[in-house]
Design a protein around this motif. Structure first.
Motif, mmCIF file in Angstrom:
data_model
loop_
_atom_site.group_PDB
_atom_site.id
_atom_site.type_symbol
_atom_site.label_atom_id
_atom_site.label_comp_id
_atom_site.label_asym_id
_atom_site.label_seq_id
_atom_site.Cartn_x
_atom_site.Cartn_y
_atom_site.Cartn_z
ATOM 1 N N SER A 152 114.549 110.456 53.500
ATOM 2 C CA SER A 152 113.274 111.154 53.233
ATOM 3 C C SER A 152 112.385 111.255 54.467
ATOM 4 O O SER A 152 111.522 112.125 54.541
ATOM 5 N N GLY A 153 112.600 110.355 55.474
ATOM 6 C CA GLY A 153 111.608 110.253 56.543
ATOM 7 C C GLY A 153 110.271 109.887 55.918
ATOM 8 O O GLY A 153 110.227 109.312 54.823
ATOM 9 N N ASP A 154 109.183 110.206 56.580
ATOM 10 C CA ASP A 154 107.847 110.026 55.999
ATOM 11 C C ASP A 154 107.395 111.387 55.470
ATOM 12 O O ASP A 154 107.537 112.383 56.161
ATOM 13 N N PHE A 155 106.857 111.405 54.266
ATOM 14 C CA PHE A 155 106.444 112.707 53.721
ATOM 15 C C PHE A 155 105.299 112.544 52.736
ATOM 16 O O PHE A 155 104.951 111.441 52.320
ATOM 17 N N ARG A 156 104.692 113.656 52.388
ATOM 18 C CA ARG A 156 103.682 113.723 51.329
ATOM 19 C C ARG A 156 103.659 115.156 50.805
ATOM 20 O O ARG A 156 104.414 116.010 51.318
ATOM 21 N N THR A 157 102.814 115.426 49.821
ATOM 22 C CA THR A 157 102.712 116.805 49.319
ATOM 23 C C THR A 157 101.264 117.292 49.318
ATOM 24 O O THR A 157 101.014 118.439 48.970
ATOM 25 N N HIS A 158 100.320 116.410 49.704
ATOM 26 C CA HIS A 158 98.903 116.786 49.556
ATOM 27 C C HIS A 158 98.257 117.194 50.880
ATOM 28 O O HIS A 158 97.042 117.285 50.983
ATOM 29 N N GLY A 159 99.069 117.436 51.907
ATOM 30 C CA GLY A 159 98.535 117.879 53.194
ATOM 31 C C GLY A 159 98.514 119.390 53.309
ATOM 32 O O GLY A 159 98.717 120.102 52.313
ATOM 33 N N ARG A 160 98.295 119.874 54.515
ATOM 34 C CA ARG A 160 98.177 121.328 54.709
ATOM 35 C C ARG A 160 99.520 122.044 54.611
ATOM 36 O O ARG A 160 99.570 123.255 54.521
ATOM 37 N N LYS A 161 100.611 121.294 54.680
ATOM 38 C CA LYS A 161 101.938 121.907 54.517
ATOM 39 C C LYS A 161 102.591 121.431 53.223
ATOM 40 O O LYS A 161 103.818 121.363 53.118
ATOM 41 N N GLY A 162 101.749 121.091 52.252
ATOM 42 C CA GLY A 162 102.248 120.572 50.983
ATOM 43 C C GLY A 162 103.345 121.425 50.363
ATOM 44 O O GLY A 162 104.280 120.909 49.754
ATOM 45 N N LYS A 163 103.234 122.740 50.577
ATOM 46 C CA LYS A 163 104.197 123.662 49.957
ATOM 47 C C LYS A 163 105.631 123.397 50.422
ATOM 48 O O LYS A 163 106.569 123.608 49.660
ATOM 49 N N VAL A 164 105.792 122.970 51.677
ATOM 50 C CA VAL A 164 107.171 122.772 52.153
ATOM 51 C C VAL A 164 107.808 121.573 51.456
ATOM 52 O O VAL A 164 109.004 121.593 51.141
ATOM 53 N N SER A 165 107.012 120.537 51.192
ATOM 54 C CA SER A 165 107.559 119.399 50.432
ATOM 55 C C SER A 165 107.849 119.820 48.994
ATOM 56 O O SER A 165 108.854 119.413 48.403
ATOM 57 N N GLU A 166 106.941 120.633 48.439
ATOM 58 C CA GLU A 166 107.162 121.126 47.070
ATOM 59 C C GLU A 166 108.439 121.959 47.007
ATOM 60 O O GLU A 166 109.190 121.884 46.033
ATOM 61 N N HIS A 167 108.675 122.746 48.033
ATOM 62 C CA HIS A 167 109.877 123.574 48.067
ATOM 63 C C HIS A 167 111.126 122.698 48.029
ATOM 64 O O HIS A 167 112.104 123.001 47.337
#
Ligand SMILES: [Zn+2]
Length: 415
Positions: A152-167
């Motif tokens: 996973s590395g480090d990730f989140r979904t609530h930042g400015r690129k949240g959409k890429v994690s959602e994708h």
């Protein structure tokens, strides 16, 4: 495929995983432990061939440019290719001269690019861009010997690129044998609530900036590009000018992204603190200074109109601000991880705030996934085994996720 987590099964920071297939190896991340007192070779994991020529290590792959994922690179043999995102590479190289002796200056190797499969000997590596407080961050699919590992590395979904994690969550890779998933947030905040978004940070910053009659100081990492963008957008909305130093200007330039604020944009100003002036002189970085001096300001400019400016604060500003006498009615917003507050390095800032009677407020959201997002991520990847990494709370995983198996640092196993 043989796997060994050298560091990270029960700690955040110092991440390092070794994969072996057909007699060849790759290393995922080579981070400096968070509690390391210096960037010393003693922290290098005991991996044969890391610091010698002609080993069977094909590459070190860095998931994103955070010190706890790449900090030990300077200790490995220069022939070993280092694979990472191109912007991540530029950011690390731009930051290195400002941390003399601490960092490796150049790193050669292929580039991680979303969806572009890399062949590294028997390994096939597929990068997935993820949202994180570190710029140019990737999760990685690693395939060899017919097995599939997802990191996973480090990730989140609530930042400015949240959409890429959602994708990624909505279009997950299939048939994953092992998921190595970070859990930085576990134990820090015991809540099933989502984390506030960067947009909410922006709104809170606007409120602070509107209220203040004096100078605004916002203490954050220049490498947290999402946060710099939030601060800049809040400045625009409240008709203020964001003040950066040469280090920050160099990092912003290194993103190579024309949508990220730059030193020559309107509403951005460059102020070079005294200690940085000396550093520039000593190292003859005159071209670097010139490149970022389009909107350069000096103490007298700030003295004339303190409420106009928001300083992207770093401790090296303390001397200059006190000397310029611009701190009446100043506000200080702390906008990074609370854990740093406990450190000795924060003592000078605390003393500065007390001396000048400046009140501290906190506006921050995590760079890591919240518990609900970790649950969604784990469910989407649906791996046969989920192994905790980058967490202080591996023992919590079992109650929260399915198919959990915990490992020890340095333990090898076959997938
Ligand atoms: Zn990180």
């Amino acid at each position: 495929m043989e796997v060994c987590i050298h560091r990270g099964t029960h700690e955040i920071g110092g991440s390092c995983v070794e994969l072996k297939a057909q007699g060849k190896r790759i290393i995922l991340d080579l981070g400096l432990p968070i509690d390391a007192e210096a960037n010393d070779k003693q922290y290098l994991p005991h991996i044969p061939g890391l610091d010698s020529a002609g080993s069977d290590i094909l590459a070190v792959i860095i998931s994103h440019p955070h010190l706890d994922h790449y900090g030990l690179l300077k200790h490995i043999h220069e022939d070993i290719p280092i694979i990472m995102g191109e912007a991540a590479r530029r950011i690390i190289e731009a930051a290195a001269p400002f941390m003399p002796g601490n960092m490796r200056q150049t790193m050669k190797g292929s580039a991680l690019q979303h969806g572009k499969v890399l062949s590294v000997g028997p390994f096939s590596v597929t990068p997935y861009t993820v949202d994180h407080s570190g710029y140019d961050a990737y999760a990685l699919l690693l395939e060899a010997d017919g097995k599939r590992i997802f990191y996973s590395g480090d990730f989140r979904t609530h930042g400015r690129k949240g959409k890429v994690s959602e994708h990624l969550i909505n279009n997950p890779p299939k048939d994953i044998d092992v998921l190595l998933m970070e859990g930085s947030s576990l134990g820090r905040i015991q809540t099933d609530e989502p984390f506030p978004s960067e947009q909410e940070m922006e709104t809170q910053l606007c409120e602070q900036f509107r209220k203040t009659k004096g100078l605004s100081l916002v203490h954050t990492s220049a490498q947290n590009i999402d946060r710099v963008v939030s601060i800049f957008r809040a400045c625009k909305k409240t008709e203020k000018t964001l003040v950066i130093d040469v280090y920050t200007a160099a990092i912003l330039e290194a993103t190579g992204n024309e949508h990220i604020p730059q030193s020559d944009w309107p509403d951005i100003a460059l102020y070079v603190p005294q200690s940085q002036r000396l550093q520039i002189k000593k190292n003859k970085w005159f071209d670097l200074l010139k490149k970022h001096s389009a909107n350069r300001i000096f103490a007298k400019d700030v003295q004339k109109d303190v409420s106009r400016y928001v300083i992207l604060f770093r401790p090296l500003y303390i001397h200059d601000l006190e000397k310029a006498g611009v701190l009446e009615n100043a506000i200080y917003v702390y906008s990074q991880w609370e854990g740093y507050l406990e450190r000795e390095s924060f003592a000078s800032v605390r003393a500065f705030l007390e001396r000048n009677k400046i009140k501290k407020s906190n506006i921050h959201t995590s760079g890591h996934a919240s518990l609900p997002d970790l649950k969604r991520f784990a469910a989407a990847i649906n791996a046969k085994k989920l192994i905790p990494v980058h967490t202080f709370q591996p023992e919590q995983y079992d109650a929260l996720f399915s198919n959990v198996e915990t490992k020890k640092d340095g333990e090898s196993w076959i997938v």
